[in-house]
Design a protein around this motif. Sequence first.
Motif, PDB file in Angstrom:
ATOM      1  N   VAL A   1       3.488 -38.439  48.675  1.00 37.91           N
ATOM      2  CA  VAL A   1       2.321 -39.310  48.526  1.00 37.91           C
ATOM      3  C   VAL A   1       1.342 -39.020  49.655  1.00 37.91           C
ATOM      4  O   VAL A   1       1.714 -38.444  50.686  1.00 37.91           O
ATOM      5  N   GLU A   7     -10.019 -40.905  41.146  1.00 35.77           N
ATOM      6  CA  GLU A   7      -8.845 -41.357  40.412  1.00 35.77           C
ATOM      7  C   GLU A   7      -7.651 -41.416  41.363  1.00 35.77           C
ATOM      8  O   GLU A   7      -7.402 -40.477  42.128  1.00 35.77           O
ATOM      9  N   ILE A   8      -6.919 -42.535  41.321  1.00 39.92           N
ATOM     10  CA  ILE A   8      -5.798 -42.729  42.237  1.00 39.92           C
ATOM     11  C   ILE A   8      -4.527 -42.977  41.443  1.00 39.92           C
ATOM     12  O   ILE A   8      -4.484 -43.844  40.567  1.00 39.92           O
ATOM     13  N   GLU A   9      -3.496 -42.196  41.726  1.00 44.22           N
ATOM     14  CA  GLU A   9      -2.174 -42.451  41.171  1.00 44.22           C
ATOM     15  C   GLU A   9      -1.417 -43.337  42.146  1.00 44.22           C
ATOM     16  O   GLU A   9      -1.413 -43.084  43.354  1.00 44.22           O
ATOM     17  N   ARG A  10      -0.783 -44.370  41.635  1.00 41.33           N
ATOM     18  CA  ARG A  10      -0.060 -45.316  42.487  1.00 41.33           C
ATOM     19  C   ARG A  10       1.440 -45.175  42.245  1.00 41.33           C
ATOM     20  O   ARG A  10       1.882 -45.116  41.098  1.00 41.33           O
ATOM     21  N   THR A  11       2.194 -45.158  43.343  1.00 39.51           N
ATOM     22  CA  THR A  11       3.632 -44.926  43.281  1.00 39.51           C
ATOM     23  C   THR A  11       4.371 -46.070  43.944  1.00 39.51           C
ATOM     24  O   THR A  11       4.098 -46.400  45.107  1.00 39.51           O
ATOM     25  N   ARG A  69      -5.369 -39.605  46.849  1.00 41.43           N
ATOM     26  CA  ARG A  69      -5.143 -39.389  45.421  1.00 41.43           C
ATOM     27  C   ARG A  69      -3.824 -39.996  44.946  1.00 41.43           C
ATOM     28  O   ARG A  69      -3.682 -40.331  43.776  1.00 41.43           O
ATOM     29  N   ASN A  70      -2.869 -40.110  45.844  1.00 39.06           N
ATOM     30  CA  ASN A  70      -1.569 -40.698  45.489  1.00 39.06           C
ATOM     31  C   ASN A  70      -1.221 -41.744  46.529  1.00 39.06           C
ATOM     32  O   ASN A  70      -0.971 -41.429  47.693  1.00 39.06           O
ATOM     33  N   TRP A  71      -1.210 -42.991  46.106  1.00 46.42           N
ATOM     34  CA  TRP A  71      -1.122 -44.139  47.013  1.00 46.42           C
ATOM     35  C   TRP A  71       0.221 -44.838  46.802  1.00 46.42           C
ATOM     36  O   TRP A  71       0.511 -45.311  45.708  1.00 46.42           O
ATOM     37  N   SER A 131      -3.567 -51.783  47.208  1.00 41.94           N
ATOM     38  CA  SER A 131      -3.887 -50.446  46.699  1.00 41.94           C
ATOM     39  C   SER A 131      -4.992 -50.498  45.648  1.00 41.94           C
ATOM     40  O   SER A 131      -5.611 -49.469  45.349  1.00 41.94           O
ATOM     41  N   TYR A 132      -5.255 -51.674  45.097  1.00 38.77           N
ATOM     42  CA  TYR A 132      -6.343 -51.846  44.125  1.00 38.77           C
ATOM     43  C   TYR A 132      -7.615 -52.359  44.790  1.00 38.77           C
ATOM     44  O   TYR A 132      -8.710 -51.852  44.534  1.00 38.77           O
ATOM     45  N   GLN A 167       0.897 -53.461  46.724  1.00 39.40           N
ATOM     46  CA  GLN A 167       0.333 -53.009  45.455  1.00 39.40           C
ATOM     47  C   GLN A 167      -1.058 -53.601  45.258  1.00 39.40           C
ATOM     48  O   GLN A 167      -1.997 -52.895  44.857  1.00 39.40           O
TER      49      GLN A 167
END
Length: 333
Positions: A184, A163-167, A136-138, A151-152, A148
Amino acid sequence: MRSRRALIAGAATAALVLSACGGGGDAEGVTSFDIAVSNASEPYSIPWLVGKDQGLFERRGVTIGEIVPGKGGGTTVRNMLSGDLPIADVGFTSVLESSEAGTPVTVVGGATQSVYGLDFYTLDSNAGVRTINDVRNWAYTNPQSVTQALSYILPRVAGATQEIERTSSGGLGEGVALLEAGSVDVAVVPPSVVAKTDKFRVVVSSADYLKKFQQSVITTTPEFAERNPDTVKAVLAGYQDAVEFIRANPQKAAELYADYIDIDVAAATTIVNKTLQYDNWSAGFDAEAIEQAVEAQRLAMDRADLPFCELFRKTYLPANVPATLPAECGAAQ
């Protein structure tokens, strides 16, 4: 054994010396300089280490001074453009971003063409994250970085729909710190770190989804390449000689790498063997690897018209490496 700190200090000193001697920038007749390598403690550096140790670059007529570590692709591009580091092994997605921003860069050779070393891990104690569908948090390193882009594209290829939140962590080490703090779900834990601990567990093995991916490329400025074509050709030929030496002598390569990053030889041997398993390096151009990386960057930037073909120049490649570009490039040179 030379410590990592000593190597970095030596690199900085050598850069100053070379600058004073006119060894960088876009001058003509340059045959001696340091090489900039993104995340140099990771396997990107191994062909450069081998080429230096075995005199493979010198046989081609160039002298590589020190391997100057870059914090990430964008940082390495900036170091290259500063004038003291005329050639760099840098993340391809950062080159794409730099080109979009109007930075004059030319890709003269391939380098790392697999996703080995960019697996995403969680803490072994995190029972709630087992597969890519649980993420969920990448965490990724920096905007416009390879991590990055991955991550997509990795969730899309895997069919993950959550849904993924990216940090953005700011770097590989910082990503590991976020992971350890529980901030994360996953982050890249590089092979050099995995070799020293068992507290991380791989969740997304990138190579399970992407067989080829242009992680890094050998890059210079258009001016340097035009004024020093023989130097560029010599660097690429020496790099490919090093790749072939590693294939024939993986144990020697592992010993050099172990000494460089201060891990035991057994762990370094595992890393080198895996790089060979994934056909990790080549001075040439691989259309599939390039195409996959461009697609990932287009996803990350949310645009379909990201140009890249004009970045590549085949004229400097050794005769014994592939020189294929994606079909959309046509006859681009």
